[in-house]
Design an enzyme around this catalytic site. Structure first.
Site, PDB file in Angstrom:
ATOM      1  N   GLY A 208       0.837  -1.208   0.000  1.00 38.21           N
ATOM      2  CA  GLY A 208       0.000   0.000   0.000  1.00 38.21           C
ATOM      3  C   GLY A 208       0.862   1.244   0.000  1.00 38.21           C
ATOM      4  O   GLY A 208       2.038   1.196  -0.336  1.00 38.21           O
ATOM      5  N   ASN A 209       0.274   2.370   0.360  1.00 41.54           N
ATOM      6  CA  ASN A 209       1.060   3.609   0.478  1.00 41.54           C
ATOM      7  C   ASN A 209       0.425   4.502   1.538  1.00 41.54           C
ATOM      8  O   ASN A 209      -0.571   4.133   2.151  1.00 41.54           O
ATOM      9  CB  ASN A 209       1.176   4.309  -0.879  1.00 41.54           C
ATOM     10  CG  ASN A 209      -0.176   4.682  -1.427  1.00 41.54           C
ATOM     11  OD1 ASN A 209      -0.878   5.519  -0.865  1.00 41.54           O
ATOM     12  ND2 ASN A 209      -0.565   4.035  -2.528  1.00 41.54           N
ATOM     13  N   PHE A 210       1.000   5.685   1.738  1.00 39.92           N
ATOM     14  CA  PHE A 210       0.628   6.528   2.882  1.00 39.92           C
ATOM     15  C   PHE A 210      -0.563   7.465   2.617  1.00 39.92           C
ATOM     16  O   PHE A 210      -0.860   8.318   3.447  1.00 39.92           O
ATOM     17  CB  PHE A 210       1.828   7.375   3.311  1.00 39.92           C
ATOM     18  CG  PHE A 210       2.991   6.570   3.790  1.00 39.92           C
ATOM     19  CD1 PHE A 210       2.897   5.838   4.965  1.00 39.92           C
ATOM     20  CD2 PHE A 210       4.177   6.519   3.067  1.00 39.92           C
ATOM     21  CE1 PHE A 210       3.974   5.086   5.413  1.00 39.92           C
ATOM     22  CE2 PHE A 210       5.251   5.769   3.514  1.00 39.92           C
ATOM     23  CZ  PHE A 210       5.145   5.045   4.696  1.00 39.92           C
TER      24      PHE A 210
END
Ligand code: PMT
Length: 401
Positions: A208-210
């Site tokens: 995923g990412n932030f």
């Protein structure tokens, strides 16, 4: 915009009530007529004398004026108002508004108000995060009330976190925006992507990412406030839109986001691609949790995800508008200009991770808006709400060209 507007300002009992004097002064300066209604505990934080001096009207705190016996009609006040603003709105007042407990003049006026209502919560970080407050704010949203999200910073308790009442200048901006641009996207169907995508590795892990979704959700709120029919295609986030009309379609992976956008796009006037989409996904998703024991360090083979914006760029019709984002760490402008062409976008919003306190997860952003003809407008660091306003302004002015 606020000239001659009738504003009922409800003040409940929180330390942020001291900011109400500034709020009144700003509203009056812009030509608004302000009638202050206070809860009994609001009076403990700021005196009615200060507020009546600023508004030129007696402050209403009770159902009856004690010395004359005059009845203060909440019904008349509710009908007089062009907008009702409750700032600060404490957890107690929000709970009463959500459940209709009409035991003071402020809540009674709220229940009678026919005008749009703006609520600026102010409380300690644990109170705003408590499930009862979260539920009550959701209830107010479902009534069509506009929630002016509290800011982060130092609180009265000296703790640092979310719960500070938004600054009076920002509350005035919200009202001005409401009255000035309430309908410049009326009749338009807007699709916005927001948040991250999760690409499953096994039943417990993902790539995923932030992205928090804040930028995309601010855009959805802004577009809806300006009259658009908004569909928000959202990756996994823990926030909700403030505007009641926003339709949210939840997706998890880039593939799901791609399929949902492909379905919606033919019936869309404006698409804004704000999601941080994972470019790669594991080639295989393990059906059981990958165990640490008895195993070599696993090698995860990746495959390319579809480029959603580029796929929409390929099927874009005349009259449709496709807006992308570019999140860069270097060579910003050149990369953004390359993306605008490669993905057949009309406009790209460039933000850079080189600007501290912006982009992922924060409440602020610093963007440049680049159009297909090469024009580039740089904006200063602003709240994501204000950035969303600038982006929608840029879109509207392009539509009206
Ligand atoms: O959510 P927040 O915490 O508020 O943070 C906001 C943000 C930083 C995520 C947002 O402002 C932002 O920059 N979004 C775009 C992030 C991104 O993926 O940028 P990119 O330069 O990698 O992608 C370019 C464009 O193509 C974007 O419009 C993206 O949505 C789109 N894209 C990218 C990859 C892909 N497979 N499909 C796409 O559609």
């Amino acid at each position: 915009m606020l000239k001659n507007k009738h504003i009922v300002l409800g003040i409940s009992g929180g330390i942020a009530a001291y900011k109400s004097a500034t709020l009144v002064r700003l509203l009056v300066k812009r030509g608004a007529e302000v009638q202050v209604v206070m809860t009994p505990s609001g009076r403990e934080f700021i005196t009615p004398v200060t507020l009546s001096a600023l508004t030129g009207k007696p402050v209403i705190t009770e159902f009856f004026t004690a010395n004359t016996g005059q009845w203060n009609s909440h019904v008349d006040l509710g009908l007089w108002a062009d907008a009702m603003v409750i700032a600060p709105a404490t957890a107690c007042t929000i709970a009463k508004m959500a459940t209709g407990v009409a035991d003071n003049m402020l809540v009674t006026t709220y229940l009678s108000a026919k005008a749009p209502v703006f609520v600026a919560p102010a409380m300690d970080l644990d109170m705003i995060a408590h499930p009862s407050t979260v539920r009550n704010l959701r209830t107010l949203r479902s009534y069509g009330n506009h929630i002016i999200k509290p800011a982060e910073g130092e609180l009265a308790s000296h703790l640092i976190g979310k719960g500070r009442m938004e600054e009076p200048e920002e509350i005035v901006r919200v009202l001005e925006r409401f009255f000035s641009s309430a309908s410049d996207l009326k009749g338009k169907k807007v699709m916005i992507t927001a948040g991250p995508t999760y690409e499953r590795i096994d039943p417990v892990r993902f790539i995923g990412n932030f992205s928090s979704g804040k930028m995309g959700y601010a855009l959805a709120d802004e577009a809806a406030a300006r009259g658009a029919e908004v569909t928000l295609v959202s990756g996994p986030v823990s926030i909700t839109p403030s505007q009641p009309g926003v339709k949210v379609l939840n997706v998890e992976s880039a593939r799901e986001m791609h399929d949902t956008c492909q379905n919606l796009f033919p019936d869309t006037d404006i698409a804004i691609m704000c999601a941080a989409v994972a470019d790669y996904a594991p080639a295989q998703v393990a059906t059981h949790k990958i165990k640490r024991e008895n195993q070599e360090v696993p090698v995860i083979e990746l495959v390319k995800n579809p480029d959603i914006a580029a796929s929409l760029g390929k099927i874009k019709r005349h009259g449709q508008m496709l807006v992308g984002f570019a999140l860069e760490t270097d060579n910003e402008q050149a990369n953004a200009e390359d993306k605008i062409r490669r993905k057949n976008l009309d406009m790209i919003v460039l933000n850079s991770l080189r600007n501290p306190g912006t982009c992922f997860g924060t409440d602020r952003n610093k963007v440049s808006i680049i159009t297909l003809d090469g024009a580039c407008t740089e904006y200063p660091d602003k709240s994501k709400t204000e950035v969303a306003h600038d982006i929608i302004d840029a879109i509207v002015s392009r539509i009206n060209k």
